[in-house]
Design a protein around this motif. Structure first.
Motif, mmCIF file in Angstrom:
data_model
loop_
_atom_site.group_PDB
_atom_site.id
_atom_site.type_symbol
_atom_site.label_atom_id
_atom_site.label_comp_id
_atom_site.label_asym_id
_atom_site.label_seq_id
_atom_site.Cartn_x
_atom_site.Cartn_y
_atom_site.Cartn_z
ATOM 1 N N TYR A 108 13.043 5.229 7.159
ATOM 2 C CA TYR A 108 12.336 4.590 6.057
ATOM 3 C C TYR A 108 11.211 5.491 5.563
ATOM 4 O O TYR A 108 11.066 5.706 4.364
ATOM 5 C CB TYR A 108 11.774 3.239 6.531
ATOM 6 N N VAL B 2 8.342 9.527 -3.092
ATOM 7 C CA VAL B 2 7.054 9.892 -3.701
ATOM 8 C C VAL B 2 7.105 11.330 -4.247
ATOM 9 O O VAL B 2 6.559 11.612 -5.322
ATOM 10 C CB VAL B 2 5.891 9.675 -2.705
ATOM 11 N N TRP C 91 8.881 13.644 -11.520
ATOM 12 C CA TRP C 91 9.287 12.894 -12.723
ATOM 13 C C TRP C 91 8.082 12.665 -13.636
ATOM 14 O O TRP C 91 8.111 12.986 -14.826
ATOM 15 C CB TRP C 91 9.936 11.569 -12.303
ATOM 16 N N VAL D 269 14.451 9.318 -7.918
ATOM 17 C CA VAL D 269 13.443 8.260 -7.702
ATOM 18 C C VAL D 269 14.148 6.904 -7.613
ATOM 19 O O VAL D 269 13.850 6.097 -6.728
ATOM 20 C CB VAL D 269 12.393 8.255 -8.839
ATOM 21 N N TRP D 270 15.120 6.679 -8.505
ATOM 22 C CA TRP D 270 15.848 5.413 -8.490
ATOM 23 C C TRP D 270 16.649 5.254 -7.187
ATOM 24 O O TRP D 270 16.617 4.187 -6.559
ATOM 25 C CB TRP D 270 16.805 5.327 -9.694
ATOM 26 N N GLY E 95 14.179 4.824 -4.322
ATOM 27 C CA GLY E 95 13.440 3.560 -4.507
ATOM 28 C C GLY E 95 14.312 2.355 -4.199
ATOM 29 O O GLY E 95 13.893 1.431 -3.499
ATOM 30 N N LEU E 96 15.569 2.375 -4.695
ATOM 31 C CA LEU E 96 16.453 1.229 -4.442
ATOM 32 C C LEU E 96 16.830 1.155 -2.963
ATOM 33 O O LEU E 96 17.006 0.056 -2.417
ATOM 34 C CB LEU E 96 17.698 1.304 -5.338
ATOM 35 N N LEU F 171 14.817 2.009 -0.480
ATOM 36 C CA LEU F 171 13.645 1.374 0.164
ATOM 37 C C LEU F 171 13.650 -0.123 -0.102
ATOM 38 O O LEU F 171 13.411 -0.937 0.802
ATOM 39 C CB LEU F 171 12.349 1.989 -0.381
ATOM 40 N N ALA F 172 13.932 -0.471 -1.376
ATOM 41 C CA ALA F 172 13.908 -1.888 -1.763
ATOM 42 C C ALA F 172 14.954 -2.671 -0.972
ATOM 43 O O ALA F 172 14.702 -3.797 -0.526
ATOM 44 C CB ALA F 172 14.166 -2.007 -3.267
ATOM 45 N N TRP G 157 5.318 -8.229 -6.196
ATOM 46 C CA TRP G 157 4.833 -6.927 -6.672
ATOM 47 C C TRP G 157 5.990 -5.990 -7.015
ATOM 48 O O TRP G 157 5.928 -5.222 -7.966
ATOM 49 C CB TRP G 157 3.933 -6.267 -5.603
ATOM 50 N N VAL H 63 9.144 0.038 -14.196
ATOM 51 C CA VAL H 63 9.932 1.275 -14.040
ATOM 52 C C VAL H 63 11.122 1.268 -15.004
ATOM 53 O O VAL H 63 11.503 2.321 -15.528
ATOM 54 C CB VAL H 63 10.394 1.470 -12.579
ATOM 55 N N LEU I 6 9.635 2.416 -18.123
ATOM 56 C CA LEU I 6 9.357 3.854 -18.058
ATOM 57 C C LEU I 6 10.654 4.660 -18.224
ATOM 58 O O LEU I 6 10.661 5.722 -18.860
ATOM 59 C CB LEU I 6 8.702 4.173 -16.708
ATOM 60 N N ILE J 38 1.737 0.819 -11.631
ATOM 61 C CA ILE J 38 2.758 0.843 -10.562
ATOM 62 C C ILE J 38 2.114 1.167 -9.216
ATOM 63 O O ILE J 38 2.419 0.532 -8.196
ATOM 64 C CB ILE J 38 3.870 1.870 -10.908
ATOM 65 N N ILE K 197 0.583 -0.242 -3.717
ATOM 66 C CA ILE K 197 -0.385 -0.045 -2.626
ATOM 67 C C ILE K 197 -1.106 -1.358 -2.305
ATOM 68 O O ILE K 197 -1.201 -1.765 -1.147
ATOM 69 C CB ILE K 197 -1.436 1.041 -2.995
#
Ligand code: HEM
Length: 156
Positions: free
Chosen positions: A14, A22, A28, A74-75, A78-79, A81-82, A96, A104, A107, A147, A152
């Motif tokens: 993770y 990050v 990006w 990033v996607w 990020g997905l 992690l999600a 959040w 996003v 963006l 974001i 955070i």
């Protein structure tokens, strides 16, 4: 493998995925800050000049080598992690993340608009003023601030 070992493996993975996330967020967003700047300078060059051709080349490289691959990574990170924190299995307390995803998506739409604007510029069209481009340049900064606070502080 014991449950503790599996838990440790997931935690370590993770954190590595989060680090990757990050890193590519930085690539990006840095690229998204630069691209409209390039367009402003491009629009100040004489149509058809050697300088304009150099800007077209720089813009294409920034889009194709940095920002579009970085956005895709990033996607993906990020997905992942999600998924690991339970977004897709309905875990509570992820308000959040829902709002972050909305920002996003916006963006990513901004990214798409900027890419298509660059293609118009390369065809010799200049549909938007330098002033409007400078104003639009504020969008990724504002979105990034919101974001980062969401991810955070996790206020809800
Ligand atoms: C593309 C869709 C994105 C998804 C699905 C996503 C999802 C996530 C998830 C689930 C986390 C883990 C949060 C935690 O461990 O508490 C995370 C971390 C993070 N994300 Fe994203 N994210 C995305 C895009 C972005 C963008 C565009 C930015 C910045 C502009 C960003 C900045 C961050 C930061 C700074 C962290 C680390 C927070 C920390 O734990 O210290 N993310 N992201």
């Amino acid at each position: 493998m014991t449950l503790t070992a599996l838990g440790n493996l997931l935690t370590v993975t993770y954190l590595w995925i989060k680090a990757g996330h990050v890193i590519f967020v930085i690539f990006w967003i840095a690229g998204l800050f630069m691209l409209p700047r390039f367009y402003v300078y491009h629009q100040e060059s004489a149509p058809g000049s050697a300088e304009e051709r150099r800007w077209i080349d720089r813009e294409r490289k920034l889009r194709n080598i940095i920002i579009t691959p970085a956005m895709i990574l990033v996607w993906i990170f990020g997905l992942t992690l999600a998924w690991q924190i339970g977004l897709f299995s309905g875990s509570p307390g992820l308000g959040w993340l829902h709002l972050k995803l909305l920002l996003v998506v916006g963006l990513s739409g901004y990214h798409g608009w900027m890419v298509s604007y660059g293609k118009k510029l390369a065809r010799g069209e200049r549909p938007t003023s330098g002033k409007a481009l400078r104003l639009m340049n504020e969008i990724p900064g504002i979105a990034t601030a919101a974001i980062v606070v969401l991810v955070i502080v996790k206020p809800f």
